[in-house]
Design a protein around this motif. Sequence first.
Motif, PDB file in Angstrom:
ATOM      1  N   ALA A 253     -11.085  24.708  21.300  1.00 45.69           N
ATOM      2  CA  ALA A 253     -12.049  25.812  21.104  1.00 45.69           C
ATOM      3  C   ALA A 253     -12.730  26.100  22.436  1.00 45.69           C
ATOM      4  O   ALA A 253     -12.712  25.269  23.345  1.00 45.69           O
ATOM      5  N   ALA A 254     -13.335  27.274  22.548  1.00 45.92           N
ATOM      6  CA  ALA A 254     -14.117  27.587  23.746  1.00 45.92           C
ATOM      7  C   ALA A 254     -15.439  26.840  23.668  1.00 45.92           C
ATOM      8  O   ALA A 254     -16.185  26.977  22.701  1.00 45.92           O
ATOM      9  N   VAL A 255     -15.699  26.017  24.650  1.00 47.46           N
ATOM     10  CA  VAL A 255     -17.028  25.403  24.796  1.00 47.46           C
ATOM     11  C   VAL A 255     -17.406  25.641  26.250  1.00 47.46           C
ATOM     12  O   VAL A 255     -16.737  25.162  27.155  1.00 47.46           O
ATOM     13  N   ALA A 256     -18.455  26.420  26.455  1.00 45.56           N
ATOM     14  CA  ALA A 256     -18.803  26.831  27.811  1.00 45.56           C
ATOM     15  C   ALA A 256     -20.314  26.944  27.954  1.00 45.56           C
ATOM     16  O   ALA A 256     -21.061  26.723  27.005  1.00 45.56           O
TER      17      ALA A 256
ATOM     18  N   VAL B 251     -12.186  33.956  25.217  1.00 47.94           N
ATOM     19  CA  VAL B 251     -12.997  34.395  24.065  1.00 47.94           C
ATOM     20  C   VAL B 251     -14.203  35.157  24.606  1.00 47.94           C
ATOM     21  O   VAL B 251     -15.039  34.593  25.320  1.00 47.94           O
TER      22      VAL B 251
ATOM     23  N   LYS C 187     -17.650  37.603  24.328  1.00 49.45           N
ATOM     24  CA  LYS C 187     -18.806  37.836  23.454  1.00 49.45           C
ATOM     25  C   LYS C 187     -18.795  39.284  22.954  1.00 49.45           C
ATOM     26  O   LYS C 187     -18.281  40.184  23.647  1.00 49.45           O
TER      27      LYS C 187
ATOM     28  N   ASP D 171     -15.716  36.383  19.880  1.00 47.21           N
ATOM     29  CA  ASP D 171     -16.510  35.564  18.945  1.00 47.21           C
ATOM     30  C   ASP D 171     -17.598  36.448  18.337  1.00 47.21           C
ATOM     31  O   ASP D 171     -18.751  36.436  18.740  1.00 47.21           O
TER      32      ASP D 171
ATOM     33  N   LYS E 144     -13.096  35.740  16.063  1.00 46.12           N
ATOM     34  CA  LYS E 144     -13.597  34.379  15.786  1.00 46.12           C
ATOM     35  C   LYS E 144     -14.992  34.484  15.185  1.00 46.12           C
ATOM     36  O   LYS E 144     -15.871  35.111  15.783  1.00 46.12           O
TER      37      LYS E 144
ATOM     38  N   HIS F 161     -19.278  29.207  14.294  1.00 42.27           N
ATOM     39  CA  HIS F 161     -19.633  28.900  15.683  1.00 42.27           C
ATOM     40  C   HIS F 161     -20.132  27.455  15.802  1.00 42.27           C
ATOM     41  O   HIS F 161     -21.075  27.164  16.526  1.00 42.27           O
TER      42      HIS F 161
ATOM     43  N   ARG G  36     -23.831  27.118  15.115  1.00 47.73           N
ATOM     44  CA  ARG G  36     -24.787  27.484  16.163  1.00 47.73           C
ATOM     45  C   ARG G  36     -25.312  28.907  16.034  1.00 47.73           C
ATOM     46  O   ARG G  36     -26.170  29.330  16.809  1.00 47.73           O
TER      47      ARG G  36
ATOM     48  N   ASP H 279     -12.240  26.488  12.478  1.00 54.82           N
ATOM     49  CA  ASP H 279     -12.849  25.375  13.209  1.00 54.82           C
ATOM     50  C   ASP H 279     -14.138  24.960  12.536  1.00 54.82           C
ATOM     51  O   ASP H 279     -14.594  25.589  11.585  1.00 54.82           O
TER      52      ASP H 279
ATOM     53  N   GLY I 104     -16.245  20.951  12.635  1.00 56.14           N
ATOM     54  CA  GLY I 104     -16.312  19.601  12.076  1.00 56.14           C
ATOM     55  C   GLY I 104     -14.996  18.853  11.987  1.00 56.14           C
ATOM     56  O   GLY I 104     -14.919  17.808  11.345  1.00 56.14           O
TER      57      GLY I 104
ATOM     58  N   ARG J  31     -12.484  16.309  13.085  1.00 56.20           N
ATOM     59  CA  ARG J  31     -12.684  15.125  13.916  1.00 56.20           C
ATOM     60  C   ARG J  31     -11.518  14.146  13.903  1.00 56.20           C
ATOM     61  O   ARG J  31     -11.645  13.032  14.425  1.00 56.20           O
TER      62      ARG J  31
ATOM     63  N   GLY K 103     -13.889  21.724  18.882  1.00 54.75           N
ATOM     64  CA  GLY K 103     -14.871  22.045  19.918  1.00 54.75           C
ATOM     65  C   GLY K 103     -15.485  20.830  20.576  1.00 54.75           C
ATOM     66  O   GLY K 103     -14.973  20.300  21.567  1.00 54.75           O
ATOM     67  N   ARG K 104     -16.584  20.334  20.017  1.00 57.33           N
ATOM     68  CA  ARG K 104     -17.389  19.308  20.687  1.00 57.33           C
ATOM     69  C   ARG K 104     -16.609  18.076  21.147  1.00 57.33           C
ATOM     70  O   ARG K 104     -16.787  17.638  22.292  1.00 57.33           O
TER      71      ARG K 104
HETATM   72  C1  LIG Z   1     -22.023  23.631  23.818  1.00 55.79           C
HETATM   73  C2  LIG Z   1     -21.165  24.617  23.070  1.00 55.79           C
HETATM   74  C3  LIG Z   1     -20.772  25.795  23.707  1.00 55.79           C
HETATM   75  C4  LIG Z   1     -19.970  26.720  23.043  1.00 55.79           C
HETATM   76  N1  LIG Z   1     -19.575  27.854  23.703  1.00 55.79           N
HETATM   77  C5  LIG Z   1     -18.791  28.764  23.061  1.00 55.79           C
HETATM   78  C6  LIG Z   1     -18.322  29.939  23.722  1.00 55.79           C
HETATM   79  O1  LIG Z   1     -18.586  30.170  24.909  1.00 55.79           O
HETATM   80  N2  LIG Z   1     -17.557  30.805  23.013  1.00 55.79           N
HETATM   81  C7  LIG Z   1     -17.206  30.579  21.709  1.00 55.79           C
HETATM   82  O2  LIG Z   1     -16.494  31.381  21.104  1.00 55.79           O
HETATM   83  N3  LIG Z   1     -17.638  29.471  21.064  1.00 55.79           N
HETATM   84  C8  LIG Z   1     -18.393  28.560  21.702  1.00 55.79           C
HETATM   85  N4  LIG Z   1     -18.783  27.430  21.036  1.00 55.79           N
HETATM   86  C9  LIG Z   1     -18.318  27.204  19.640  1.00 55.79           C
HETATM   87  C10 LIG Z   1     -16.931  26.556  19.626  1.00 55.79           C
HETATM   88  O3  LIG Z   1     -15.948  27.396  20.144  1.00 55.79           O
HETATM   89  C11 LIG Z   1     -16.473  26.164  18.205  1.00 55.79           C
HETATM   90  O4  LIG Z   1     -16.535  27.286  17.359  1.00 55.79           O
HETATM   91  C12 LIG Z   1     -17.278  25.034  17.582  1.00 55.79           C
HETATM   92  O5  LIG Z   1     -17.741  24.135  18.570  1.00 55.79           O
HETATM   93  C13 LIG Z   1     -16.383  24.318  16.565  1.00 55.79           C
HETATM   94  O6  LIG Z   1     -17.041  23.298  15.931  1.00 55.79           O
HETATM   95  P1  LIG Z   1     -16.926  21.731  16.361  1.00 55.79           P
HETATM   96  O7  LIG Z   1     -17.648  21.616  17.664  1.00 55.79           O
HETATM   97  O8  LIG Z   1     -17.634  21.055  15.234  1.00 55.79           O
HETATM   98  O9  LIG Z   1     -15.471  21.379  16.471  1.00 55.79           O
HETATM   99  C14 LIG Z   1     -19.565  26.470  21.705  1.00 55.79           C
HETATM  100  C15 LIG Z   1     -19.933  25.276  21.073  1.00 55.79           C
HETATM  101  C16 LIG Z   1     -20.714  24.353  21.745  1.00 55.79           C
HETATM  102  C17 LIG Z   1     -21.077  23.061  21.049  1.00 55.79           C
END
Ligand SMILES: Cc1cc2nc3c(=O)[nH]c(=O)nc-3n(C[C@H](O)[C@H](O)[C@H](O)COP(=O)(O)O)c2cc1C
Length: 339
Positions: free
Chosen positions: A86-89, A147, A149, A174, A212, A236, A239, A267, A269, A271, A290-291
């Motif tokens: 997943a995207a985490v940024a 991904v 915004k 997203d 997404k 998300h 979030r 996506d 949870g 794990r 993601g995380r």
């Molecule tokens: C610190 C952080 C930053 C994230 N940044 C983005 C992002 O830039 N773009 C996006 O589509 N989702 C973002 N996400 C959401 C993740 O892509 C994903 O949907 C979500 O983390 C999935 O759940 P999981 O962490 O429980 O696996 C972010 C999540 C976290 C925790």
Amino acid sequence: MDLQTVRRNAAEKLEGTCRVCRHCNGLACAGEVPGFGGIGTGSSFISNVQVLSRRKLNLRVLHEARDPDTSLRLFGLDISMPILGAAVAGTRVNRMGGIGEHQLADAMIRGPRLAGTVGMGGDGGDPAVFDSTIAVTSEVHGAAIPVIKPREQHGLIERVRRAREAGAFAVAIDVDAAALINMKLLGQGVEPKTQAEIGEVVAEAGIPVILKGIMTPDEAAIAAEAGVAGIVVSNHGGRALDHTPGTADVLPSIAGRVKDEMLVLVDGGIRSGVDVLKMLALGADAVLVGRPLAVAAVGGGAEGVRLQLEEYAKQLHVAMMLTGCASLSEVGRKVLWEV
Ligand SMILES: Cc1cc2nc3c(=O)[nH]c(=O)nc-3n(C[C@H](O)[C@H](O)[C@H](O)COP(=O)(O)O)c2cc1C
């Protein structure tokens, strides 16, 4: 390097942001957005993990599925497992000390490639976020999904064009980030999108577009009408909005509505490989993590992400064998134990 060392490194570098819990379930970090947590009470993140853990599997061992095949084809790309990064940024806004934006994008996109699958890159209030996503997408010859915004239409289409020019084989929006705190804090405009606006993006993109952040069957149907190639059932990572259901609970009705028309990803949870199998049985074609991958990225870079994904693939392989599924196309409701 092993996963234990990767996690230990990550715990040191993420001190004060993510506790690198043994069970990443949203309890310890509830409310920590920006950061790694879920918004508000943390209920949406916590629900993702809880509803998934409530599902149980039927153990079956009288069959011929001795070496299950976890591979699949995604928009013309052959991948080794139904698990995407997943995207985490947003290293600055989310206080991920010890890693820069480009380093994070590199690990989150190149790590999945090393494991034979693909990763996504993010967009954010800080221009370094999308610049890094685009740079790394080019470096992997387009085997990544940027991904973007849900910005105002001009800025959105401009970034879709940059993704295509970087060679991306698909692009995502997203849409659930329509009011994301992290964007508002940095003064960046995001908004809900209409079907017509999504249709315009699809027409301009020239590559498959994925939405997404779809959580209801009616919005999945709107996405289909707008001509998108896929959706990610996602809140998300909990979030965006407090008190949304866990994604595993909404997935079956959404997949039931649109699975014949488009790719359905999910996506939230996930794990373990067992969790992956549950999501596939509930109707997903593939999942995003993601995380845990972000933790692996901070603790071990692309190599850390590769190790974590390969661990999930091994667990999925065993879980498929013990539920009698020789290939992903054989995974269905029969895998789930229902009272
Ligand atoms: C610190 C952080 C930053 C994230 N940044 C983005 C992002 O830039 N773009 C996006 O589509 N989702 C973002 N996400 C959401 C993740 O892509 C994903 O949907 C979500 O983390 C999935 O759940 P999981 O962490 O429980 O696996 C972010 C999540 C976290 C925790």
